[in-house]
Design an enzyme around this catalytic site. Structure first.
Site, short mmCIF file in Angstrom:
data_model
loop_
_atom_site.label_atom_id
_atom_site.label_comp_id
_atom_site.label_asym_id
_atom_site.label_seq_id
_atom_site.Cartn_x
_atom_site.Cartn_y
_atom_site.Cartn_z
N GLY A 163 15.45 10.93 -23.96
CA GLY A 163 14.68 9.79 -23.46
C GLY A 163 14.95 8.55 -24.28
N THR A 164 15.10 8.75 -25.58
CA THR A 164 15.38 7.62 -26.48
C THR A 164 16.72 6.96 -26.15
OG1 THR A 164 14.04 8.56 -28.26
CG2 THR A 164 15.74 6.99 -28.92
N SER A 178 12.30 11.77 -19.86
CA SER A 178 12.84 12.77 -20.79
C SER A 178 12.43 14.17 -20.33
CB SER A 178 12.28 12.49 -22.18
OG SER A 178 12.76 13.46 -23.08
N CYS A 201 -1.06 9.54 -42.72
CA CYS A 201 -0.65 10.62 -43.63
C CYS A 201 0.18 11.68 -42.93
CB CYS A 201 -1.89 11.24 -44.27
SG CYS A 201 -3.10 11.77 -43.07
#
Lengths: 350, 70
Positions: A51-52, A169, A295
């Protein structure tokens, strides 16, 4: 499906030998099924390696083709990082409201400025589920091409109309990793921004993964055949989690649009809770959840989506339901969560 | 009156936890100035004020002024 495709579709589809022609046939079949599922012609659908890469190829190819008009990419602040990374320094970011919905007026103004190569807005947000008003945004675009990243929607929700370029994707609908879709509406000019080969009109260089393309097509067909039923089930279950989390836990912020949203995603943040601690505690209970808390990210920055919405970023949990999720899972999640939150808060004296 | 709270070097949710623990030690109407350099604080301190119905007086780079309302 994938294993038999590996046996019969291993060859290079541009070769003229028997095995090559077999692979070509399988690739054409996969493309036809995928194109039909998202409502485009097979000729307008390119297969990429994720997809990227579909976003990067589509965005840069449209921008290059419109270089005489300008270089500016107008996008929402909650796009996938692939859009943010491809937009470059001249990109114009349009803000969102607390539900994550793009500011239509600001978008309309931005897209009408001189020098805009294209606009990019997702069909729905991948972290909070909120849908974007694609048809209104497309109308505001006028002649400016609109790239719609539909990765979070395809297989789960209707594909919106009005786009010039659409990306998706396969792993998001239960297909294999490594298959991206890049649909380009006829009439949209594209110039691939890298050395071109004979594959996918230059939009996805290199030997294609034919077995994975076939598996992606089979998975999407299977997914769509049960999509209506899953939609109903997932919507009801997410509504229930939303209600129970808000009722059973104090100081919690459930985010995203409660109605105009994807069926299967829910995000909430718990005050005074460490994101990594809650993900780890839920994992120990057998729940694989994501988090947009700083985090839990490699960059130690919170999710840009939550930050753009102005909602609490620590203690963040994102659940997404799959086809094998059961009501018993939902019920147990809602039952164990308050105790986990209470324990983590107690550890820091809250 | 104003109380300073140095949370530099602390990662979220710690600055917000310290802010919540300091709140009852100041009088209603007084302010707490939080110094916090964790990028998440830029979102989380304003979000805490909204969720806990306290007033965010100002939010400058790494410095947040919060007034106790209740």
């Amino acid at each position: 499906m994938l294993l038999s495709a590996v046996d019969s579709g291993w060859a290079d589809p541009v070769r003229l030998h028997h095995e090559g022609r077999t692979a070509r046939l399988l690739l054409d079949n996969a493309r036809a099924v995928l194109a039909d599922a998202i409502g485009v012609r097979p000729d307008d659908l390119y297969l990429t390696t994720s997809g990227t890469t579909a976003i990067r190829a589509g965005l840069t190819a449209v921008r290059a083709a419109r270089s005489r008009v300008g270089q500016t990419v107008v996008h929402s602040a909650v796009e996938h990082s692939a859009v943010l990374h491809s937009g470059g320094e001249s990109a114009v970011e349009v803000g969102v409201d607390m539900q994550g919905r793009v500011d239509l007026e600001a978008f309309s103004t931005a897209v009408r400025q001189p020098g805009v190569a294209l606009a990019a807005v997702q069909s729905a947000n991948h972290e909070v589920g909120t849908r974007q008003p694609i048809s209104a945004l497309a109308e505001a675009c006028g002649d400016v091409p609109l790239l719609v990243d539909a990765a979070a929607s395809v297989g789960h929700d209707a594909v919106p109309a009005g786009w010039s370029v659409l990306t998706a994707s396969a792993h998001k609908w239960g297909g294999p990793a490594g298959v991206g879709l890049l649909a380009v509406r006829k009439g949209t000019r594209i110039t691939p921004a890298w050395p071109m080969d004979e594959r996918e009109d230059g939009l996805s260089p290199g030997f294609p993964n034919v077995p994975n393309a076939l598996a992606a097509a089979a998975a999407l067909q299977a997914r769509l055949s049960e999509a209506a039923e899953l939609d109903k089930q997932h919507r009801a279950w997410i509504d229930e989690v939303r209600r129970r989390v808000a009722a059973d836990i104090s100081d919690v912020e459930v985010v995203g649009d409660p109605e105009d949203r994807l069926p299967h995603i829910l995000t909430f943040s718990c005050l005074y809770v460490d994101g990594e601690a809650i993900v780890t505690a839920l994992d120990a209970e057998g729940f694989a959840v994501s988090s947009g808390s700083a985090c839990t990210s490699s960059t130690l920055r919170p999710s840009h989506v939550l930050a753009a919405m102005g909602v609490l970023t620590h203690g963040n949990v994102r659940i997404s339901l799959g086809r094998s999720t059961t009501y018993a899972d939902i019920d147990r999640f809602c039952a164990v969560l308050p105790g986990i939150v209470q324990r983590i808060r107690a550890e820091v004296g809250m | 009156m104003n109380v300073d709270l140095d949370c530099r070097g602390l990662l979220c949710p710690l600055p917000v936890i310290k802010l919540a623990k300091t709140l009852p030690t100041v009088a209603i109407g007084d302010t707490i100035t939080v110094l916090a350099d964790d990028p998440a604080a830029a979102t989380d301190i304003p979000a805490w004020c909204r969720m806990r119905s306290q007033e965010l007086v100002s939010a400058d780079e790494n410095q947040y002024v919060v007034r106790r309302l209740s």
